[in-house]
Design an enzyme around this catalytic site. Structure first.
Site, PDB file in Angstrom:
ATOM      1  N   LYS A  65       0.850  -1.182   0.000  1.00  0.00           N
ATOM      2  CA  LYS A  65       0.000   0.000   0.000  1.00  0.00           C
ATOM      3  C   LYS A  65       0.889   1.236   0.000  1.00  0.00           C
ATOM      4  O   LYS A  65       1.744   1.390   0.865  1.00  0.00           O
ATOM      5  CB  LYS A  65      -0.894   0.024   1.244  1.00  0.00           C
ATOM      6  CG  LYS A  65      -2.106  -0.888   1.183  1.00  0.00           C
ATOM      7  CD  LYS A  65      -3.177  -0.411   0.219  1.00  0.00           C
ATOM      8  CE  LYS A  65      -3.857   0.849   0.695  1.00  0.00           C
ATOM      9  NZ  LYS A  65      -4.669   0.670   1.904  1.00  0.00           N
ATOM     10  N   HIS A  66       0.688   2.105  -0.984  1.00  0.00           N
ATOM     11  CA  HIS A  66       1.417   3.367  -1.072  1.00  0.00           C
ATOM     12  C   HIS A  66       2.929   3.165  -0.977  1.00  0.00           C
ATOM     13  O   HIS A  66       3.632   3.810  -0.208  1.00  0.00           O
ATOM     14  CB  HIS A  66       0.907   4.363  -0.029  1.00  0.00           C
ATOM     15  CG  HIS A  66      -0.507   4.794  -0.299  1.00  0.00           C
ATOM     16  ND1 HIS A  66      -0.841   5.638  -1.329  1.00  0.00           N
ATOM     17  CD2 HIS A  66      -1.667   4.459   0.301  1.00  0.00           C
ATOM     18  CE1 HIS A  66      -2.145   5.825  -1.358  1.00  0.00           C
ATOM     19  NE2 HIS A  66      -2.671   5.108  -0.381  1.00  0.00           N
ATOM     20  N   ASN A 228      12.482   6.141   6.999  1.00  0.00           N
ATOM     21  CA  ASN A 228      13.074   5.141   7.860  1.00  0.00           C
ATOM     22  C   ASN A 228      12.108   3.975   8.039  1.00  0.00           C
ATOM     23  O   ASN A 228      10.908   4.157   8.065  1.00  0.00           O
ATOM     24  CB  ASN A 228      13.386   5.726   9.236  1.00  0.00           C
ATOM     25  CG  ASN A 228      14.596   6.636   9.253  1.00  0.00           C
ATOM     26  OD1 ASN A 228      15.532   6.481   8.496  1.00  0.00           O
ATOM     27  ND2 ASN A 228      14.552   7.616  10.147  1.00  0.00           N
ATOM     28  N   HIS A 388      13.924   5.261  -1.049  1.00  0.00           N
ATOM     29  CA  HIS A 388      13.064   6.430  -1.292  1.00  0.00           C
ATOM     30  C   HIS A 388      12.709   6.524  -2.778  1.00  0.00           C
ATOM     31  O   HIS A 388      13.483   6.076  -3.608  1.00  0.00           O
ATOM     32  CB  HIS A 388      13.779   7.718  -0.873  1.00  0.00           C
ATOM     33  CG  HIS A 388      14.004   7.829   0.608  1.00  0.00           C
ATOM     34  ND1 HIS A 388      13.023   8.199   1.491  1.00  0.00           N
ATOM     35  CD2 HIS A 388      15.104   7.583   1.352  1.00  0.00           C
ATOM     36  CE1 HIS A 388      13.506   8.188   2.716  1.00  0.00           C
ATOM     37  NE2 HIS A 388      14.772   7.828   2.677  1.00  0.00           N
TER      38      HIS A 388
END
Length: 388
Positions: A65-66, A228, A388
């Site tokens: 999810k996301h 993180n 990221h």
């Protein structure tokens, strides 16, 4: 395979046009229409399960999810309480279905409307499981014909189905464009295997094979979790993922809290909740989550009570703590070094017995001493896994 594909829209509906381009796309769209976030989930989750299968030799599944995993798991058998907690007690589960049931069962609230990734061919057992869960799409290397037929009818025929190319190898360099600035880096192609656990820094040096396997599940999960991040793993599956926080302790608190919820959901009091006929699966998942909370408002409690044929007695703190004493031998992994002992203190409360992290903090000695106080075993990998 095509090398360009139009997307429904970008990260948000007002961001149009949107498309993807590559020298060679590593997938074929078998059904549905991709969105931007769908594709981010698909590409990240596929890499995760493909690598995990390669590392462990087991079927692997992920629920995303996301752009972070809600849960990741290997296709190992489920205990009867876990089958009930994952709401699959009425199904015959193949290894791929078991892997996904476990992955979704890590955190059923966060897996609502998920993206699914499977390392192996999707069979009818998994298709029937997915048929009744709220999910946006799936990525896998292949589909049995009957399984594809079942999934193609999901969401009124709009369920997204991607067939992934197992032989695809991404270029060594990857590029992102942010605010008109192109950022290039070497792709994170580091190989995670048993060698990364060779440096054990605690007095307790005992790492059973199951803990080593779970550490590799945890580290591979973190490699594709927004940083993180910290995650807890037990018996070949994540039981709590704490993603995208600015401080390490908040990642740890989230991961450990979710791990405790995962364990509490297997308590007989949760498994024996008597719902009224017609209460849907997502509402039941929400009701179990509320049952385990201690902060319901009067209005929430009233609506919660209405879902049951007979309102159950509230779950006391003493009952919870007693049951949580049975949560043991979990692995906690961190994508960056653990800077303070507070993460170890919290992890111990959640049944963690093994810790794996890069190491390299100025306070490594304090973190090691905390592990020694609790009798935990900790390994330093020397590898940071920010994503990221």
């Amino acid at each position: 395979m095509n090398n360009e594909l139009e997307l429904r829209y970008g990260c948000n509906p007002h961001q149009v046009p949107a498309r993807v381009r590559a020298g060679r796309l590593p997938f074929t769209v078998l059904n549905g229409s991709l969105g931007y976030i769908n594709l981010l989930d698909a590409l990240n989750s596929w890499q995760l399960v493909h690598e995990l299968h390669s590392i462990t030799g087991n079927v692997a599944a992920a629920s995303f999810k996301h752009v972070s995993p809600s849960g990741v798991a290997l296709g190992l058998p489920l205990s009867e309480p876990l089958r009930k907690a994952c709401r699959v007690e009425d199904l015959e589960l193949s290894p791929v279905a078991s892997a996904y049931a476990r992955a979704r069962g890590t955190d059923r609230l966060c897996s609502f409307g998920d993206w699914v990734a499977i390392s192996d061919t999707v069979d009818v057992s998994l298709a029937r499981l997915l048929q009744r869960e709220v999910s946006d799409g799936i990525a896998a290397p292949g589909y049995e014909p009957d399984a594809l037929s079942i999934l193609s009818k999901k969401k009124q025929g709009k369920y997204i189905i991607l067939e992934m190319d197992e032989d695809y190898v991404a270029p060594e360099l990857e590029t992102r464009d942010i605010f008109g600035v192109a950022i290039e880096q070497r792709r994170n192609d580091i190989r995670l295997d048993a060698e990364v656990l060779r440096t054990i820094v605690t007095t307790n040096r005992d790492w059973p094979d199951a803990a080593r396997r779970d550490a590799l599940v945890a580290l591979t999960t973190l490699k594709y979790t927004q940083s993180n991040s910290v995650c807890a793993v037990l018996d070949g599956q994540t039981i709590g993922v704490g993603a995208g926080q600015q401080s390490r302790i908040h990642c740890t608190r989230i991961a450990c809290s979710k791990a405790e919820t995962w364990h509490l959901r297997q308590h007989p009091a949760c498994l024996d909740l008597r719902f009224k006929s017609g209460v849907r699966r997502p509402d039941r998942d929400n009701a179990v989550d509320q049952y385990l909370r201690d902060d319901l408002t009067a209005a929430e409690l009233r609506l919660w009570t209405e879902m049951f044929s007979a309102a159950p007695p509230l779950f006391s703190l003493e009952q919870k703590r007693h049951w949580l004493n049975g949560l043991r031998d979990a692995v906690l992994a961190s994508d960056g070094y653990i800077p303070f002992r507070d993460s170890i203190d919290r992890a111990y409360q959640a049944g963690v017995a093994f810790v794996v992290q890069p190491g390299g903090s100025n306070r490594d000695d304090q973190v090691i001493n905390a592990c020694n106080e609790y009798g935990l075993a900790m390994a330093h990998t020397g590898i940071r896994l920010f994503h990221h």
